[in-house]
Design a protein around this motif. Structure first.
Motif, PDB file in Angstrom:
ATOM      1  N   ASP A  95       6.088  -5.908   3.541  1.00 17.91           N
ATOM      2  CA  ASP A  95       6.061  -4.879   2.485  1.00 17.91           C
ATOM      3  C   ASP A  95       4.727  -4.161   2.442  1.00 17.91           C
ATOM      4  N   ALA A  96       4.276  -3.714   3.621  1.00 13.27           N
ATOM      5  CA  ALA A  96       2.990  -3.040   3.735  1.00 13.27           C
ATOM      6  C   ALA A  96       3.110  -1.882   4.727  1.00 13.27           C
ATOM      7  N   GLU A  97       2.319  -0.856   4.527  1.00 14.23           N
ATOM      8  CA  GLU A  97       2.264   0.281   5.441  1.00 14.23           C
ATOM      9  C   GLU A  97       0.810   0.544   5.813  1.00 14.23           C
TER      10      GLU A  97
ATOM     11  N   VAL B 182      -1.467  -0.104   2.366  1.00 13.80           N
ATOM     12  CA  VAL B 182      -1.034  -0.035   0.973  1.00 13.80           C
ATOM     13  C   VAL B 182       0.364  -0.635   0.906  1.00 13.80           C
ATOM     14  N   PRO B 183       0.833  -1.010  -0.265  1.00 17.70           N
ATOM     15  CA  PRO B 183       2.194  -1.534  -0.377  1.00 17.70           C
ATOM     16  C   PRO B 183       3.218  -0.519   0.145  1.00 17.70           C
ATOM     17  N   GLY B 184       4.242  -1.023   0.813  1.00 20.60           N
ATOM     18  CA  GLY B 184       5.272  -0.156   1.387  1.00 20.60           C
ATOM     19  C   GLY B 184       6.459  -0.955   1.875  1.00 20.60           C
ATOM     20  N   THR B 185       7.082  -0.461   2.941  1.00 15.92           N
ATOM     21  CA  THR B 185       8.322  -1.090   3.418  1.00 15.92           C
ATOM     22  C   THR B 185       8.190  -1.702   4.805  1.00 15.92           C
TER      23      THR B 185
ATOM     24  N   GLN C  42      -6.955  -4.696   0.440  1.00 16.93           N
ATOM     25  CA  GLN C  42      -5.892  -3.693   0.352  1.00 16.93           C
ATOM     26  C   GLN C  42      -6.467  -2.379  -0.164  1.00 16.93           C
TER      27      GLN C  42
ATOM     28  N   ALA D 297      -3.424   4.034  -2.732  1.00 17.29           N
ATOM     29  CA  ALA D 297      -2.599   5.144  -2.267  1.00 17.29           C
ATOM     30  C   ALA D 297      -3.358   6.467  -2.317  1.00 17.29           C
TER      31      ALA D 297
ATOM     32  N   GLN E 181       0.304   7.681   9.468  1.00 17.96           N
ATOM     33  CA  GLN E 181       0.728   6.301   9.376  1.00 17.96           C
ATOM     34  C   GLN E 181       0.851   5.695  10.762  1.00 17.96           C
TER      35      GLN E 181
END
Length: 283
Positions: free
Chosen positions: A201-203, A214-217, A262, A265, A273
């Motif tokens: 769950d990070a990008e 940052v938090p992501g998919t 971390q 955003a 990315q």
């Protein structure tokens, strides 16, 4: 004087306050004072009144210090608070026990003294069941003299905090310039490599000289190291924690919890990315 290693923890200023002869007067008006008079921990409870008023005065000052340690240092961010407090409690007991060597101590059985000496000489936060059932704090507190001040006990606690800072280790997950072969890996030259790992769950984004996640998919890939606490101030400066990156505890895909830096955003706007989640795949 405090060890220089603790300057980052703001304990140098705390030590200056402790060295003031009017310590109790100075801290009596602080917001933490009312909280400080409740308890230090369940393992160290000096009697609050009667003939042990001196011990009570020491107890209030120590309790205040423990509160200050909790709010002003990062030891309790990186180590479990109960671990830290038990370690400091044992430092208090060790200091008190050492003071008995030059003072008469009627009423303390020789067997208790031997047991306390053996256990308190172990430089660890562990407290055995037998020590819990027969803690030395009350009897040792009775040996305090009216001309004593809280300073010795407080400095013993600070010395214990210093030892913690110099000897403890934590696990760190890195994913950019701190990885092996990258420009800032030299900061981990005294660290032990553990294994490669990943975070879900990070990008990951390319900010040019370094990445930021940052938090992501997606999934973030990196390396894990076992590092001494002494390294963290340098890492915090490198990452500009907590302004540019924030240091957090996160669970990796291995199931282990590690420290990781971390990003925010707001810092990745317009940055490309890295879809693979690996900094080594940057273009």
């Amino acid at each position: 004087m405090m060890n220089h290693s603790l300057h980052y923890l703001t304990l140098a200023a705390l030590a200056d306050r402790i060295a003031d002869n009017d310590l109790l007067t100075r801290i009596a008006g602080t917001p933490l004072w009312n909280q400080a008079q409740v308890k230090i921990t369940s393992d160290w409870q000096p009697p609050p009144e009667g003939q042990l008023a001196v011990a009570s005065r020491h107890g209030c000052a120590l309790s205040w210090l423990f509160q200050e340690l909790k709010t002003q240092t990062f030891l309790t961010e990186l180590l479990h608070p109960e671990y830290v407090y038990r370690y400091l409690v044992k430092a208090v007991w060790r200091y008190q026990f050492d003071s008995l060597k030059d003072r008469p101590s009627p009423g303390i059985p020789a067997g208790d003294r031997l047991h306390w000496e053996q256990e308190l000489n172990l430089d660890s936060p562990s407290i055995s069941d037998s020590l819990r059932e027969n803690p030395p704090s009350r009897l040792l507190a009775e040996t305090l003299q009216e001309d004593d001040t809280p300073i010795g006990l407080l400095q013993a606690v600070l010395a214990a905090a210093d030892r913690l800072f110099l000897t403890e280790f934590v696990d760190l997950f890195v994913y950019g310039s701190l990885m092996c072969g990258e420009i800032n890996h030299y900061l981990l030259e005294n660290a032990e490599y553990i294994a490669d790992d990943a975070i879900a769950d990070a990008e990951l984004f390319n900010l040019g000289p370094y990445p930021m996640f940052v938090p992501g998919t997606g999934t973030l890939y990196g390396e894990c190291y076992h590092i001494p606490l002494t390294i963290i101030p340098n890492l915090d400066r490198l990452e500009d924690h907590p302004h540019f990156y924030q240091r957090l505890w996160m669970q990796c895909l291995s199931g282990q919890t590690r420290l990781v830096y971390q990003g925010f955003a707001s810092h990745i706007q317009g940055c490309p990315q890295i879809m693979s989640g690996s900094w080594r795949d940057r273009q």
